[in-house]
Scaffold this motif. Structure first.
Motif, mmCIF file in Angstrom:
data_model
loop_
_atom_site.group_PDB
_atom_site.id
_atom_site.type_symbol
_atom_site.label_atom_id
_atom_site.label_comp_id
_atom_site.label_asym_id
_atom_site.label_seq_id
_atom_site.Cartn_x
_atom_site.Cartn_y
_atom_site.Cartn_z
ATOM 1 N N HIS A 66 31.640 44.733 43.646
ATOM 2 C CA HIS A 66 30.623 44.258 44.598
ATOM 3 C C HIS A 66 29.664 45.386 44.964
ATOM 4 C CE1 HIS A 66 28.839 42.127 47.946
ATOM 5 N NE2 HIS A 66 29.168 43.131 48.746
ATOM 6 N N PHE A 67 30.222 46.565 45.258
ATOM 7 C CA PHE A 67 29.376 47.700 45.626
ATOM 8 C C PHE A 67 28.518 48.154 44.449
ATOM 9 C CE2 PHE A 67 32.513 48.482 49.137
ATOM 10 C CZ PHE A 67 31.616 48.209 50.163
ATOM 11 N N GLU A 68 29.050 48.075 43.249
ATOM 12 C CA GLU A 68 28.246 48.437 42.075
ATOM 13 C C GLU A 68 27.050 47.498 41.947
ATOM 14 O OE1 GLU A 68 31.847 50.274 39.324
ATOM 15 O OE2 GLU A 68 30.940 48.395 38.760
ATOM 16 N N ARG A 69 27.288 46.207 42.193
ATOM 17 C CA ARG A 69 26.177 45.249 42.132
ATOM 18 C C ARG A 69 25.160 45.549 43.235
ATOM 19 N NH1 ARG A 69 30.465 41.735 40.960
ATOM 20 N NH2 ARG A 69 30.562 40.981 43.086
ATOM 21 N N GLN A 70 25.648 45.901 44.421
ATOM 22 C CA GLN A 70 24.732 46.232 45.509
ATOM 23 C C GLN A 70 23.916 47.469 45.166
ATOM 24 O OE1 GLN A 70 27.164 46.619 49.031
ATOM 25 N NE2 GLN A 70 26.784 44.520 49.656
ATOM 26 N N GLU A 112 16.463 54.385 49.463
ATOM 27 C CA GLU A 112 17.204 55.528 48.926
ATOM 28 C C GLU A 112 18.390 55.878 49.822
ATOM 29 O OE1 GLU A 112 13.463 57.703 46.649
ATOM 30 O OE2 GLU A 112 14.337 58.658 48.399
ATOM 31 N N ALA A 113 18.188 55.809 51.142
ATOM 32 C CA ALA A 113 19.294 56.087 52.070
ATOM 33 C C ALA A 113 20.395 55.048 51.897
ATOM 34 C CB ALA A 113 18.785 56.092 53.512
ATOM 35 N N LYS A 114 19.994 53.794 51.735
ATOM 36 C CA LYS A 114 20.986 52.726 51.531
ATOM 37 C C LYS A 114 21.756 52.961 50.235
ATOM 38 C CE LYS A 114 21.385 47.701 51.548
ATOM 39 N NZ LYS A 114 20.654 46.420 51.622
ATOM 40 N N VAL A 115 21.044 53.359 49.183
ATOM 41 C CA VAL A 115 21.697 53.644 47.896
ATOM 42 C C VAL A 115 22.699 54.780 48.074
ATOM 43 C CG1 VAL A 115 21.298 54.615 45.598
ATOM 44 C CG2 VAL A 115 19.881 52.745 46.407
ATOM 45 N N LYS A 116 22.310 55.822 48.811
ATOM 46 C CA LYS A 116 23.238 56.941 49.030
ATOM 47 C C LYS A 116 24.485 56.480 49.781
ATOM 48 C CE LYS A 116 19.913 60.727 48.883
ATOM 49 N NZ LYS A 116 19.243 61.797 49.618
ATOM 50 N N LYS A 117 24.288 55.632 50.799
ATOM 51 C CA LYS A 117 25.440 55.120 51.545
ATOM 52 C C LYS A 117 26.356 54.318 50.630
ATOM 53 C CE LYS A 117 23.334 54.784 56.129
ATOM 54 N NZ LYS A 117 22.859 53.868 57.180
ATOM 55 N N LEU A 118 25.750 53.471 49.808
ATOM 56 C CA LEU A 118 26.543 52.647 48.896
ATOM 57 C C LEU A 118 27.268 53.512 47.868
ATOM 58 C CD1 LEU A 118 24.134 49.625 48.373
ATOM 59 C CD2 LEU A 118 26.264 49.660 49.670
ATOM 60 N N GLU A 119 26.599 54.553 47.386
ATOM 61 C CA GLU A 119 27.253 55.450 46.439
ATOM 62 C C GLU A 119 28.432 56.161 47.108
ATOM 63 O OE1 GLU A 119 23.477 56.558 43.518
ATOM 64 O OE2 GLU A 119 23.974 57.922 45.147
ATOM 65 N N GLN A 120 28.268 56.552 48.374
ATOM 66 C CA GLN A 120 29.365 57.203 49.104
ATOM 67 C C GLN A 120 30.528 56.225 49.274
ATOM 68 O OE1 GLN A 120 29.807 60.338 49.973
ATOM 69 N NE2 GLN A 120 31.774 59.885 50.858
ATOM 70 N N ALA A 121 30.199 54.982 49.631
ATOM 71 C CA ALA A 121 31.248 53.965 49.793
ATOM 72 C C ALA A 121 31.966 53.734 48.468
ATOM 73 C CB ALA A 121 30.653 52.655 50.311
ATOM 74 N N GLN A 141 23.117 48.495 42.185
ATOM 75 C CA GLN A 141 22.139 48.098 41.162
ATOM 76 C C GLN A 141 20.957 47.370 41.802
ATOM 77 O OE1 GLN A 141 24.429 45.821 38.361
ATOM 78 N NE2 GLN A 141 25.110 47.611 37.221
ATOM 79 N N ARG A 142 21.253 46.444 42.726
ATOM 80 C CA ARG A 142 20.165 45.730 43.396
ATOM 81 C C ARG A 142 19.301 46.703 44.200
ATOM 82 N NH1 ARG A 142 24.108 41.539 44.314
ATOM 83 N NH2 ARG A 142 24.564 42.431 46.351
ATOM 84 N N ALA A 143 19.937 47.627 44.890
ATOM 85 C CA ALA A 143 19.190 48.605 45.687
ATOM 86 C C ALA A 143 18.324 49.483 44.789
ATOM 87 C CB ALA A 143 20.142 49.464 46.514
ATOM 88 N N GLU A 144 18.851 49.871 43.640
ATOM 89 C CA GLU A 144 18.070 50.690 42.707
ATOM 90 C C GLU A 144 16.883 49.891 42.171
ATOM 91 O OE1 GLU A 144 21.546 53.700 41.069
ATOM 92 O OE2 GLU A 144 20.985 51.983 39.854
ATOM 93 N N GLN A 145 17.106 48.630 41.855
ATOM 94 C CA GLN A 145 16.005 47.793 41.376
ATOM 95 C C GLN A 145 14.941 47.637 42.460
ATOM 96 O OE1 GLN A 145 18.041 44.208 40.236
ATOM 97 N NE2 GLN A 145 18.643 44.966 38.231
ATOM 98 N N GLU A 146 15.393 47.422 43.675
ATOM 99 C CA GLU A 146 14.465 47.292 44.796
ATOM 100 C C GLU A 146 13.691 48.586 45.002
ATOM 101 O OE1 GLU A 146 15.999 45.286 48.332
ATOM 102 O OE2 GLU A 146 14.976 46.813 49.511
ATOM 103 N N ARG A 147 14.391 49.711 44.920
ATOM 104 C CA ARG A 147 13.741 51.015 45.065
ATOM 105 C C ARG A 147 12.695 51.206 43.970
ATOM 106 N NH1 ARG A 147 17.183 55.437 43.095
ATOM 107 N NH2 ARG A 147 16.220 54.702 41.211
ATOM 108 N N ASP A 148 13.047 50.849 42.733
ATOM 109 C CA ASP A 148 12.105 50.980 41.623
ATOM 110 C C ASP A 148 10.868 50.118 41.864
ATOM 111 O OD1 ASP A 148 14.665 51.249 39.019
ATOM 112 O OD2 ASP A 148 13.861 52.734 40.405
ATOM 113 N N ALA A 149 11.073 48.911 42.361
ATOM 114 C CA ALA A 149 9.944 48.023 42.641
ATOM 115 C C ALA A 149 9.049 48.628 43.723
ATOM 116 C CB ALA A 149 10.440 46.638 43.065
#
Length: 162
Positions: free
Chosen positions: A119-123, A27-36, A125-133
């Motif tokens: 690229h960041f959007e794909r990251q 979740e922290a990584k997703v927040k960082k990516l969303e900020q970026a 999405q991957r982070a969200e999928q990983e979080r969901d898993a």
């Protein structure tokens, strides 16, 4: 036997804690990516604005260039006037070249920003999928933990009845 159950419970707790930690990290990584991503979007907006300003300056410079070229054709009245106009035309052409170069660089930067944003959007999405898993795994482990708790309580109850 009780020790094995306790060990199993401790192991399940550790796994649950680890899953929670990984989920929080994701979740922290997703927040960082969303900020970026937000910063990239702001940069795109800024570059689009700059591109608009440069386009306007380019059009103005081209209009002035045409104006001064017209003056140079009409201005053969005196050598001094012609030379002055030619200098102005040369300066305007240099400004135009610089503005076109700047425009090309801005367009290239905008393209690069678009690529990075994708690229960041794909990251994300991957982070969200990983979080969901991880959340699903956490829920499964939590259900196993509760089931083990119930079994332990039933075992303790049956041992007390003996």
């Amino acid at each position: 036997m009780t020790d094995r159950i306790r060990e199993k419970m401790n192991q399940l707790r550790l796994e649950a804690d680890a899953a929670v930690t990984r989920a929080e990290e994701a979740e922290a990584k997703v927040k960082k990516l969303e900020q970026a991503l937000l910063e990239r979007e702001q940069e795109i907006t800024s570059l689009n604005h700059r591109l608009g300003v440069l386009d306007a300056e380019n059009e103005k410079a081209e209009a002035e260039l045409q104006k001064y070229k017209g003056f140079s054709l009409e201005g053969e009245q005196s050598k001094t006037t012609s030379e002055n106009l030619n200098r102005k035309v040369q300066l305007l052409e240099e400004e135009l070249d610089a503005a076109e170069k700047n425009l090309k660089e801005t367009v290239e930067k905008l393209r690069q920003v678009d690529v990075k944003a994708e690229h960041f959007e794909r990251q994300v999405q991957r982070a969200e999928q990983e979080r969901d898993a991880w959340e699903k795994k956490f829920e499964e482990l939590e259900a196993k933990y509760r089931k083990s708790q119930l079994e332990l309580e039933e075992l303790e109850k049956s041992m007390q009845d003996l």
